[in-house]
Design a protein around this motif. Structure first.
Motif, mmCIF file in Angstrom:
data_model
loop_
_atom_site.group_PDB
_atom_site.id
_atom_site.type_symbol
_atom_site.label_atom_id
_atom_site.label_comp_id
_atom_site.label_asym_id
_atom_site.label_seq_id
_atom_site.Cartn_x
_atom_site.Cartn_y
_atom_site.Cartn_z
ATOM 1 N N LEU A 137 -0.761 -2.008 6.992
ATOM 2 C CA LEU A 137 0.638 -2.171 6.608
ATOM 3 C C LEU A 137 1.309 -3.179 7.530
ATOM 4 O O LEU A 137 1.073 -3.190 8.741
ATOM 5 C CB LEU A 137 1.379 -0.838 6.685
ATOM 6 N N HIS A 138 2.167 -4.017 6.943
ATOM 7 C CA HIS A 138 2.885 -4.992 7.749
ATOM 8 C C HIS A 138 3.905 -4.269 8.628
ATOM 9 O O HIS A 138 4.480 -3.254 8.231
ATOM 10 C CB HIS A 138 3.592 -5.998 6.826
ATOM 11 N N LEU A 198 12.219 5.101 -3.718
ATOM 12 C CA LEU A 198 11.861 3.710 -3.444
ATOM 13 C C LEU A 198 10.347 3.633 -3.265
ATOM 14 O O LEU A 198 9.783 4.290 -2.382
ATOM 15 C CB LEU A 198 12.572 3.214 -2.192
ATOM 16 N N ILE A 199 9.688 2.851 -4.115
ATOM 17 C CA ILE A 199 8.235 2.708 -4.072
ATOM 18 C C ILE A 199 7.898 1.367 -3.426
ATOM 19 O O ILE A 199 8.148 0.305 -4.002
ATOM 20 C CB ILE A 199 7.616 2.795 -5.486
ATOM 21 N N VAL A 200 7.349 1.411 -2.228
ATOM 22 C CA VAL A 200 7.053 0.209 -1.447
ATOM 23 C C VAL A 200 5.563 -0.102 -1.624
ATOM 24 O O VAL A 200 4.699 0.564 -1.055
ATOM 25 C CB VAL A 200 7.403 0.430 0.038
ATOM 26 N N ILE A 201 5.279 -1.123 -2.437
ATOM 27 C CA ILE A 201 3.904 -1.355 -2.880
ATOM 28 C C ILE A 201 3.215 -2.442 -2.046
ATOM 29 O O ILE A 201 3.657 -3.598 -2.013
ATOM 30 C CB ILE A 201 3.882 -1.737 -4.370
ATOM 31 N N ASP A 202 2.170 -2.045 -1.366
ATOM 32 C CA ASP A 202 1.192 -2.963 -0.756
ATOM 33 C C ASP A 202 1.825 -4.037 0.134
ATOM 34 O O ASP A 202 1.466 -5.222 0.047
ATOM 35 C CB ASP A 202 0.354 -3.642 -1.844
ATOM 36 N N VAL A 203 2.737 -3.648 0.978
ATOM 37 C CA VAL A 203 3.318 -4.604 1.925
ATOM 38 C C VAL A 203 2.383 -4.639 3.130
ATOM 39 O O VAL A 203 2.590 -3.959 4.140
ATOM 40 C CB VAL A 203 4.760 -4.226 2.292
ATOM 41 N N GLN A 204 1.337 -5.423 2.986
ATOM 42 C CA GLN A 204 0.228 -5.456 3.942
ATOM 43 C C GLN A 204 0.040 -6.863 4.494
ATOM 44 O O GLN A 204 0.470 -7.853 3.893
ATOM 45 C CB GLN A 204 -1.045 -4.947 3.256
ATOM 46 N N ASN A 205 -0.604 -6.936 5.640
ATOM 47 C CA ASN A 205 -0.755 -8.217 6.329
ATOM 48 C C ASN A 205 -1.454 -9.274 5.476
ATOM 49 O O ASN A 205 -1.204 -10.470 5.651
ATOM 50 C CB ASN A 205 -1.534 -8.014 7.626
ATOM 51 N N GLU A 206 -2.327 -8.845 4.573
ATOM 52 C CA GLU A 206 -3.065 -9.790 3.741
ATOM 53 C C GLU A 206 -2.131 -10.748 3.009
ATOM 54 O O GLU A 206 -2.452 -11.916 2.804
ATOM 55 C CB GLU A 206 -3.916 -9.024 2.721
ATOM 56 N N TYR A 207 -0.950 -10.260 2.611
ATOM 57 C CA TYR A 207 -0.004 -11.067 1.846
ATOM 58 C C TYR A 207 0.875 -11.945 2.724
ATOM 59 O O TYR A 207 1.623 -12.780 2.212
ATOM 60 C CB TYR A 207 0.898 -10.157 1.011
ATOM 61 N N VAL A 208 0.815 -11.732 4.035
ATOM 62 C CA VAL A 208 1.722 -12.434 4.946
ATOM 63 C C VAL A 208 0.959 -13.397 5.844
ATOM 64 O O VAL A 208 1.232 -14.607 5.859
ATOM 65 C CB VAL A 208 2.530 -11.435 5.793
ATOM 66 N N GLY A 247 6.936 0.103 10.639
ATOM 67 C CA GLY A 247 7.862 0.514 11.684
ATOM 68 C C GLY A 247 9.096 1.240 11.182
ATOM 69 O O GLY A 247 9.977 1.561 11.985
ATOM 70 N N ARG A 248 9.156 1.494 9.866
ATOM 71 C CA ARG A 248 10.290 2.217 9.291
ATOM 72 C C ARG A 248 9.816 3.557 8.723
ATOM 73 O O ARG A 248 8.674 3.699 8.316
ATOM 74 C CB ARG A 248 10.951 1.372 8.197
#
Length: 214
Positions: free
Chosen positions: A74-75, A9-19, A80-81
């Motif tokens: 990272l968001h 599983l490739i988790v790409i750029d789940v960062q605060n900037e997008y949220v 947290g996982r």
């Protein structure tokens, strides 16, 4: 199963900037994609599917993803996982200038499942490079997303961008699937099939003929 996919599983750029930052994901709603990213990570960890976390890093003076900024972190949904490997990059593809290709080879991975942001940019770049390298790719359509764009070439809504890229991916480059069906496939140890260029075009032409005849 002897033919079970060897997934990562490739988790790409789940960062605060997008949220909460200055490049918000608009479609699908970011709350939806974040929840599904968390579910995909939980399912992967439960099934022993390794997880690669990818993080975009800009220069300290960049307007987005600046080094040391809150937006670049990272968001919490992903931070947290548990995950198995961290890739930091400064270009769209998770492969360019990183150790991802070697890490996948070392772990005998033949199938990448892509979640995260943005559908049309870092996801697309990673998908194309993986497909050209002979890897099977899965794209979780409700665990990814896009913002809207306007520039000298015109305007495209977030929904249009996400939808069109998803259709193109499924025609050749990646099996596009929802998180629920992907989790079922992980539990069953089965691959997710993708479409083809020819079949996709034939279906579109049949739609056009039906509309003309109506």
């Amino acid at each position: 199963m002897s033919n079970a996919p060897r997934r990562a599983l490739i988790v790409i750029d789940v960062q605060n900037e997008y949220v909460t930052g200055d490049l918000p994901i608009e479609y699908p709603p970011v709350e939806t994609s974040l929840a599904n990213i968390g579910r995909a990570m939980d399912a992967a960890n439960a099934a022993g599917v390794p997880i690669v976390m990818v993080q975009q890093m800009g220069a300290a003076t960049d307007p987005i993803f600046a080094q040391g900024s809150h937006g670049g972190e990272l968001h919490p949904v992903v931070a947290g996982r548990a995950y198995d490997h961290l890739v930091k990059k400064d270009l769209p593809s998770a492969f360019t200038g990183t150790d991802l290709k070697q890490w996948l080879a070392d772990h005998d991975i033949d199938t990448l499942t892509i979640v995260g942001y943005m559908t049309h940019n870092c996801d697309a770049s990673t998908i194309y490079e993986a497909a050209h390298a002979g890897l099977h790719v899965e794209f979780l359509v409700d665990a990814t997303g896009s913002p809207s764009y306007e520039n000298d070439a015109g305007y495209a809504s977030a929904e249009d961008i996400h939808r069109v890229f998803s259709v193109v991916f499924h025609s050749r480059f990646a099996a596009v699937v929802g998180t629920d069906k992907w989790i079922d496939a992980v539990k069953a140890g089965t691959p997710v099939p993708r479409g083809s260029i020819y079949a996709s075009n034939q279906a579109a032409r049949a739609r056009a003929r039906a509309a003309a005849a109506a």
